[in-house]
Design a protein around this motif. Sequence first.
Motif, mmCIF file in Angstrom:
data_model
loop_
_atom_site.group_PDB
_atom_site.id
_atom_site.type_symbol
_atom_site.label_atom_id
_atom_site.label_comp_id
_atom_site.label_asym_id
_atom_site.label_seq_id
_atom_site.Cartn_x
_atom_site.Cartn_y
_atom_site.Cartn_z
ATOM 1 N N PRO A 1 0.493 -30.185 -38.173
ATOM 2 C CA PRO A 1 1.749 -30.601 -38.802
ATOM 3 C C PRO A 1 2.918 -30.549 -37.817
ATOM 4 O O PRO A 1 2.966 -29.689 -36.933
ATOM 5 C CB PRO A 1 1.952 -29.564 -39.917
ATOM 6 C CG PRO A 1 0.618 -28.965 -40.156
ATOM 7 C CD PRO A 1 -0.104 -29.031 -38.847
ATOM 8 N N LEU B 1 6.839 -29.835 -37.428
ATOM 9 C CA LEU B 1 7.887 -29.076 -38.111
ATOM 10 C C LEU B 1 9.166 -29.115 -37.291
ATOM 11 O O LEU B 1 9.134 -29.345 -36.084
ATOM 12 C CB LEU B 1 7.445 -27.630 -38.303
ATOM 13 C CG LEU B 1 6.111 -27.419 -39.027
ATOM 14 C CD1 LEU B 1 5.735 -25.952 -39.008
ATOM 15 C CD2 LEU B 1 6.185 -27.943 -40.449
ATOM 16 N N GLU C 1 10.963 -31.995 -32.898
ATOM 17 C CA GLU C 1 9.763 -31.625 -33.655
ATOM 18 C C GLU C 1 8.826 -30.736 -32.840
ATOM 19 O O GLU C 1 8.735 -30.862 -31.620
ATOM 20 C CB GLU C 1 8.993 -32.871 -34.081
ATOM 21 C CG GLU C 1 9.775 -33.783 -34.997
ATOM 22 C CD GLU C 1 9.086 -35.117 -35.152
ATOM 23 O OE1 GLU C 1 8.851 -35.509 -36.297
ATOM 24 O OE2 GLU C 1 8.786 -35.758 -34.125
ATOM 25 N N ARG D 1 1.601 -41.424 -35.682
ATOM 26 C CA ARG D 1 2.561 -41.536 -36.780
ATOM 27 C C ARG D 1 2.259 -42.699 -37.721
ATOM 28 O O ARG D 1 2.642 -42.666 -38.875
ATOM 29 C CB ARG D 1 3.973 -41.625 -36.248
ATOM 30 C CG ARG D 1 4.407 -40.342 -35.579
ATOM 31 C CD ARG D 1 5.783 -40.520 -34.962
ATOM 32 N NE ARG D 1 6.093 -39.432 -34.061
ATOM 33 C CZ ARG D 1 6.792 -38.366 -34.414
ATOM 34 N NH1 ARG D 1 7.231 -38.231 -35.623
ATOM 35 N NH2 ARG D 1 7.045 -37.432 -33.527
ATOM 36 N N ASP E 1 -0.149 -40.866 -40.136
ATOM 37 C CA ASP E 1 0.534 -39.832 -40.913
ATOM 38 C C ASP E 1 1.762 -39.366 -40.130
ATOM 39 O O ASP E 1 1.623 -38.642 -39.140
ATOM 40 C CB ASP E 1 -0.412 -38.658 -41.175
ATOM 41 C CG ASP E 1 0.191 -37.600 -42.085
ATOM 42 O OD1 ASP E 1 1.433 -37.605 -42.298
ATOM 43 O OD2 ASP E 1 -0.562 -36.747 -42.571
ATOM 44 N N SER F 1 3.821 -37.120 -40.621
ATOM 45 C CA SER F 1 4.098 -35.680 -40.654
ATOM 46 C C SER F 1 3.169 -34.886 -39.731
ATOM 47 O O SER F 1 3.248 -33.669 -39.682
ATOM 48 C CB SER F 1 3.952 -35.151 -42.086
ATOM 49 O OG SER F 1 2.596 -35.186 -42.488
ATOM 50 N N VAL F 2 2.318 -35.587 -38.993
ATOM 51 C CA VAL F 2 1.318 -34.939 -38.138
ATOM 52 C C VAL F 2 1.443 -35.457 -36.710
ATOM 53 O O VAL F 2 1.666 -36.634 -36.484
ATOM 54 C CB VAL F 2 -0.108 -35.212 -38.677
ATOM 55 C CG1 VAL F 2 -1.175 -34.732 -37.708
ATOM 56 C CG2 VAL F 2 -0.285 -34.586 -40.041
#
Length: 155
Positions: A15, A17, A31, A79, A82, A84-85
């Motif tokens: 993930p 963050l 990130e 991206r 996903d 968010s990963v």
Amino acid sequence: IRASKHELIYTFKAPLLLQRNRHSLQYSKTEHLSAVLQKGDNVFTDASAVKSSGEGIWVFMNHAFHAEASVYLRPVEYRHIDPSVGCVAVYAAKDLVPGELLTFDYTLHEWEMSSPFRCISSGRMVQGFKHLTEEEQHLALPYAWAHVRQLHDEH
């Protein structure tokens, strides 16, 4: 692992963050890839739960400055699958033989580390690219991730 120089060893994803922690890897200017989630303001996270995970094993790779590192990391565009990963590929920096430690230079992707430490092999402080000497930055800049080069140009 036996691998030839520049051979792809494996890829991992985790993930993305906004906050960094002791076990995160800076993925962009804002990130951080984090296989070990931080609880509250405690920067000292417990990574033991990801030891058995093939995806999380990267948090146990040790640091070595660029010239001594056995592997190097490159971001992989993920991206579109996903957002968010984040995904990273690990390549052999030299010919590797079974039993050799996998080490990479944390300063090539970390502008400023959340938990600086003293490098076991060199005795030098590892604090992030921002804290390298001007000469060290000059030598490492061609190998640094894009966001570290951007931050370098801004400062």
